[in-house]
Scaffold this motif. Structure first.
Motif, PDB file in Angstrom:
ATOM      1  N   GLY A 185     -12.162   9.676 -26.338  1.00 39.37           N
ATOM      2  CA  GLY A 185     -12.677  10.831 -27.061  1.00 39.37           C
ATOM      3  C   GLY A 185     -13.947  10.543 -27.832  1.00 39.37           C
ATOM      4  N   PHE A 186     -14.384   9.246 -27.855  1.00 39.51           N
ATOM      5  CA  PHE A 186     -15.577   8.870 -28.599  1.00 39.51           C
ATOM      6  C   PHE A 186     -16.643   8.363 -27.615  1.00 39.51           C
ATOM      7  CE2 PHE A 186     -11.966   8.303 -31.455  1.00 39.51           C
ATOM      8  CZ  PHE A 186     -12.365   9.083 -32.539  1.00 39.51           C
ATOM      9  N   SER A 187     -17.855   8.845 -27.772  1.00 41.09           N
ATOM     10  CA  SER A 187     -18.927   8.543 -26.819  1.00 41.09           C
ATOM     11  C   SER A 187     -19.274   7.059 -26.786  1.00 41.09           C
ATOM     12  CB  SER A 187     -20.189   9.336 -27.187  1.00 41.09           C
ATOM     13  OG  SER A 187     -19.921  10.706 -27.272  1.00 41.09           O
ATOM     14  N   ASP A 188     -19.637   6.614 -25.568  1.00 44.54           N
ATOM     15  CA  ASP A 188     -20.180   5.265 -25.374  1.00 44.54           C
ATOM     16  C   ASP A 188     -21.246   5.384 -24.291  1.00 44.54           C
ATOM     17  OD1 ASP A 188     -20.823   2.648 -24.897  1.00 44.54           O
ATOM     18  OD2 ASP A 188     -18.759   1.916 -24.907  1.00 44.54           O
ATOM     19  N   TYR A 189     -22.457   5.704 -24.684  1.00 44.06           N
ATOM     20  CA  TYR A 189     -23.534   5.938 -23.727  1.00 44.06           C
ATOM     21  C   TYR A 189     -23.859   4.677 -22.935  1.00 44.06           C
ATOM     22  CZ  TYR A 189     -24.650  10.631 -25.431  1.00 44.06           C
ATOM     23  OH  TYR A 189     -24.597  11.973 -25.736  1.00 44.06           O
ATOM     24  N   GLY A 190     -23.780   3.519 -23.583  1.00 45.16           N
ATOM     25  CA  GLY A 190     -24.080   2.273 -22.882  1.00 45.16           C
ATOM     26  C   GLY A 190     -23.142   2.047 -21.720  1.00 45.16           C
ATOM     27  N   ALA A 191     -21.834   2.220 -21.940  1.00 43.77           N
ATOM     28  CA  ALA A 191     -20.844   2.038 -20.875  1.00 43.77           C
ATOM     29  C   ALA A 191     -21.030   3.073 -19.773  1.00 43.77           C
ATOM     30  CB  ALA A 191     -19.432   2.140 -21.467  1.00 43.77           C
ATOM     31  N   VAL A 192     -21.385   4.288 -20.156  1.00 46.08           N
ATOM     32  CA  VAL A 192     -21.579   5.364 -19.173  1.00 46.08           C
ATOM     33  C   VAL A 192     -22.759   5.051 -18.265  1.00 46.08           C
ATOM     34  CG1 VAL A 192     -22.355   7.766 -18.961  1.00 46.08           C
ATOM     35  CG2 VAL A 192     -20.491   7.188 -20.518  1.00 46.08           C
TER      36      VAL A 192
END
Length: 452
Positions: A354-361
């Protein structure tokens, strides 16, 4: 209507973002002279208002500029004659010459019961009290709530609701009360707007209340539908762009090669102009949509934008992401986005915290999803860049940026928020073709014109 008042009205309407052309002004002047017996307000509204959603703002400007001016002329007939040319009348009344809503004192709705004479609504809240509330620097909606509380509006509403539930209020009385309630709300909001315009000596407070400039997360249902309608129109423009191939056409760029070729066939005796025109092409579009908790208030409009794009583009890939990515290109989309919201909720629980992780995406996209993406593809990212203090892994985003033709990022946050500690926009911005604030319908319109 005298010329000075007409000029002030046109200027004010343009200031609050109504589109009024020179031809509109000429038509209005002609009709005012030719049909003096017609109501000026209805005549000008029919000529200057081109969209039904702009009627409300026209009404408010008319009241500030025209009705308040006429009210002042009635009360001060000698002053207006001597001051009209010098402009002192406008200064004495503040911006736009207002003087409306200056009641002698507050009125309690619980004390007077239902209002039969709707003209009394304008005197519910003293002008001085509205100025005092606005002077505190609180938000527009909070000023409205405070003004309503001071006239016991909420207690009054509850008493009628209770009476109706108990059966002591007839259906006709109930519907009459509902209409009165709507009139009071509309009047108080308008009074606050007029006071704020005068207090700030600017039309900016009125502009902020126009649906095109309000935050997408704070629109009413009616205003939301206006935005959806606009998005559908803009999506039609997005789908076709000029390509690199040419075809013969009856108008366009003169085709020298074709002219020479035809001339040779006729021994150079005849010359006929030939034209060519760029054939439209449908580019490949890749859309990444952040559907995390921080985007919850904007995700409805992002989904609707994506829905319209899917209906227009033949080559499109759609990915939702939070801290992982899922492909929703083949998901069945329609105008009812409740199914899409359920998809987000169900998949969000399965693959995300539920919490963003742009690096992993972006790492996942670079290694798996973008292997076969076209080098001419357009990547559109819809997200706020909030990364929960996780590493941005900018090298993967740079790799993606090199693979595609262009990268456009639409961010609903104010620009100053992009540089906060928890935001990765500062790390990714240099790898984007363009980055836009996409917070209002006006922002969406500007992006469509600029990019597509």
């Amino acid at each position: 209507m005298d010329g000075w008042l007409f000029i002030r009205l046109i200027h004010a309407l343009r200031q609050v973002s109504l589109s009024i052309s020179s031809q509109d002004i000429l038509d209005a002047q002609t009709c005012l002279i030719r049909y003096p017996s017609l109501p000026r307000k209805q005549l000008l509204k029919s000529l200057l208002v081109h969209r039904p959603q702009d009627v409300g703002i026209f009404e408010t400007v008319w009241r500030i500029v025209v009705e308040s001016n006429e009210s002042y002329e009635t009360e001060h007939p000698l002053d207006i004659t001597s001051n009209k040319d010098s402009g002192e009348h406008q200064n004495s009344q503040g911006f736009g010459g207002q003087g409306v809503g200056r009641g002698s004192g507050g009125i309690s709705l619980t004390a007077i019961g239902d209002i039969q004479d709707l003209s009394r609504i304008s005197k519910l809240v003293p002008f001085s009290r509205l100025e005092e509330l606005i002077g505190k620097g609180i938000e527009f909606e909070e000023v409205v709530k405070s003004a309503l509380a001071e006239i016991d509006y909420y207690t009054w509403v509850n008493s009628f609701d209770l009476a109706y539930q108990r059966g002591t209020l007839s259906e006709d009385e109930w519907y009459t009360h509902q209409n009165t309630r709507s009139s009071i709300l509309r009047e108080i909001r308008e009074q606050v707007l007029m006071t704020q315009v005068g207090f700030d000596n600017s039309w900016e407070p009125l502009v902020r209340q126009h649906w095109m400039f309000k935050s997408l997360s704070s629109l009413s249902e009616e205003e939301k539908e206006l935005v959806r309608s606009s998005i559908r129109k803009w999506a039609r423009k997005l789908a076709l762009r000029p390509g690199s191939r040419w075809k013969s056409y009856n108008k366009g760029t003169i085709d020298i090669a074709s002219i020479v070729q035809k001339s040779v066939q006729w021994d150079g005796l005849f010359l006929r102009l030939c034209y060519r025109h760029k054939m439209p092409r449908a580019p490949e579009l890749v859309v990444l949509c952040d559907v995390s908790n921080s985007m919850a208030s904007f995700v409805e409009f992002l989904i609707h934008l994506v829905t319209c794009l899917r209906a227009r583009f033949r080559k499109i890939r759609v990915y939702f992401f939070i801290d992982a990515v899922w492909d929703v290109t083949e998901f069945v989309w329609d105008d009812d986005i409740s199914g899409v919201k359920q998809e987000i909720k169900s998949w969000g629980h399965k693959v995300s915290s539920g919490f963003s992780d742009y690096g992993a995406v972006f790492k996942e996209l670079a290694k798996t999803k973008f292997i076969d993406v076209s080098s001419r593809a357009i990547l559109m990212i819809l997200g706020d860049g909030k990364n929960n203090y996780r590493p941005p892994q900018s090298d993967y985003f740079a790799e993606i940026s090199e693979k595609v033709g262009k990268v456009f990022w639409l961010n609903p946050l104010e620009v100053k928020e992009w540089f906060e500690t928890d935001n990765v926009m500062k790390d990714y911005k240099s790898y984007c073709s363009k980055v836009y604030r996409c917070r209002t319908a006006s922002d969406l319109q500007r992006i469509v014109k600029d990019v597509f």
